[in-house]
Design an enzyme around this catalytic site. Structure first.
Site, PDB file in Angstrom:
ATOM      1  N   ASP A 161      31.379 -51.508 -51.456  1.00 34.87           N
ATOM      2  CA  ASP A 161      30.025 -50.956 -51.544  1.00 34.87           C
ATOM      3  C   ASP A 161      29.756 -49.910 -50.478  1.00 34.87           C
ATOM      4  O   ASP A 161      30.520 -49.753 -49.534  1.00 34.87           O
ATOM      5  CB  ASP A 161      29.013 -52.089 -51.331  1.00 34.87           C
ATOM      6  CG  ASP A 161      28.549 -52.664 -52.645  1.00 34.87           C
ATOM      7  OD1 ASP A 161      28.556 -51.929 -53.641  1.00 34.87           O
ATOM      8  OD2 ASP A 161      28.199 -53.860 -52.666  1.00 34.87           O
ATOM      9  N   TYR A 208      38.790 -60.418 -46.235  1.00 33.86           N
ATOM     10  CA  TYR A 208      37.649 -59.656 -45.737  1.00 33.86           C
ATOM     11  C   TYR A 208      37.288 -60.162 -44.345  1.00 33.86           C
ATOM     12  O   TYR A 208      37.401 -61.350 -44.057  1.00 33.86           O
ATOM     13  CB  TYR A 208      36.418 -59.854 -46.640  1.00 33.86           C
ATOM     14  CG  TYR A 208      36.429 -59.029 -47.888  1.00 33.86           C
ATOM     15  CD1 TYR A 208      36.012 -57.704 -47.865  1.00 33.86           C
ATOM     16  CD2 TYR A 208      36.864 -59.573 -49.096  1.00 33.86           C
ATOM     17  CE1 TYR A 208      36.020 -56.942 -49.026  1.00 33.86           C
ATOM     18  CE2 TYR A 208      36.871 -58.810 -50.264  1.00 33.86           C
ATOM     19  CZ  TYR A 208      36.449 -57.492 -50.213  1.00 33.86           C
ATOM     20  OH  TYR A 208      36.447 -56.737 -51.350  1.00 33.86           O
TER      21      TYR A 208
END
Lengths: 249, 249
Positions: free
Chosen positions: A53, A111
């Site tokens: 994003d 992540y």
């Protein structure tokens, strides 16, 4: 035609995300512009393993693309790295099988999420960590994060209205550590796939638990009841890093 | 009239330096604009302890300025912090004696210099560390840096044509350490004052020595012969941080 796989890193601050979109600067568009120049003006489409994003960073994003003929991979990597904008680095490049697909080939992703818990905050990190200047009970976060490991339906941790039907994913490792020198809380999640905004929703929930505004067991309840409204707020994208992608042999 | 001393931090990337200059964004101008608003439109001049160059960062810069009347210091700090651009933070503020001058009051300064020695480099750090991707012998740097401690004439390490006449300064601590996790070399220099570009010239020289392109003893020779042309190149400003200023009682 030869298929190439590349590992890239980027500073997400000046990007509206990975995926190409009209009237916005994206990682995909920047790399495709360079590839077109390196391909005698012919357009090249790249695919990304993770569609990060807006504001989200990457140390180990994986992409693939096809070019006619054969190239020296180190020369191609160097050209792609140096001719693409300075906030994108092309770290590694290799030839792969024609049917390799960076998104569909089995892989695990890691992540990392950086929280600046310093008071005062660090202005150098304002685009690279999320500032959380409120009291935190680290042991509560450590206990709560344990509930996230394993195979669960993560519906309660994804953005509502997501198109993906199967929301069962496996998190093989969910860890948090405190870097006392830099005043950072560092979350790490490894799994076989993550839903839209899942990591940011998990972090937002864990911070709320650490701040004593939610019980530790709430994590279990969010998983059981699959209800997004039980979870904490979505943590900002600026603290999120796509760290590593490992493909199965 | 009350004199205030403030500790500020800033991300130097988008600044042409601390000191006000025409047609360029500076730290001084940004803070003075806010102070003018907080002072019913009347201009306020600030003084800075260290006039950092373009791209140079600060964790602990000290400034002082005068305002009419008396203010609540925490309210004033908060207003100044939140109303000034997001790349400047006002960390602390206190009333001081009318004759305090942040630059002339006796103090020691600590500068830090960050070198990203990673291959590949870290794109998130491109404005916050200087990338040096060449081989380095850490023990050579450790040995060479020792020559810089003490009281010396640092003419050979300053930019030629500097107006300051007395170039004798004392460095009370000159250290280097290796952060293997982040792949950084971190230089720290503490002293009673530094000449223009002195830290960047010392770092540029130490890196050249570490890269085996200059003898370790060259540091001593530069100090003895006071010849800038014997030193290494000036390291880029993006790795430099004004870390802390400590005033004598």
């Amino acid at each position: 035609m030869t298929r190439y796989k590349a590992i890239i890193s980027y500073d997400g601050y000046n990007f509206a995300g990975f995926q190409r979109q009209p009237n916005a600067r994206t990682v995909q568009e920047e790399i495709e512009k360079t590839l077109q120049r390196l391909n005698r003006g012919q357009a090249v489409t790249i695919h990304g393993a993770g569609r990060t994003d807006s504001g989200v960073h990457a140390y180990g994003q994986v992409i693939h693309f096809d070019l006619e003929g054969e190239r020296n991979v180190e020369k191609l990597r160097f050209a792609l790295d140096t001719q693409t904008a300075e906030d994108i680095d092309v770290i590694a490049l290799e030839e792969v099988a024609d049917d390799f697909h960076c998104r569909y080939a089995k892989h695990s992703k890691t992540y990392e999420f950086l929280v600046d818990i310093g008071r005062p905050k660090n202005p150098m990190m304002r685009h690279y960590a999320t500032h959380y200047p409120y009291p935190l009970d680290f042991s509560r976060i450590e206990e709560a994060i344990g509930y996230l490991e394993g195979t669960h339906d993560f519906t309660g941790f994804t953005a509502s209205g997501t198109a993906v039907e199967n929301k069962v994913r496996t998190i093989t490792a969910a860890k948090v550590r405190l870097d006392r020198e830099r005043n950072f809380l560092i979350f790490t999640f490894t799994g076989n796939g993550f839903l839209y905004k899942q990591v940011r929703n998990m972090v937002g929930t864990l911070l709320k638990i650490g701040n004593n505004r939610m019980p530790i067991e709430q994590v279990e309840r969010i998983l059981d009841e699959k209800d997004r409204s039980l979870a904490g707020p979505t943590a900002a994208g600026n603290g999120l890093y796509l760290k590593e992608i490992i493909y199965e042999e």
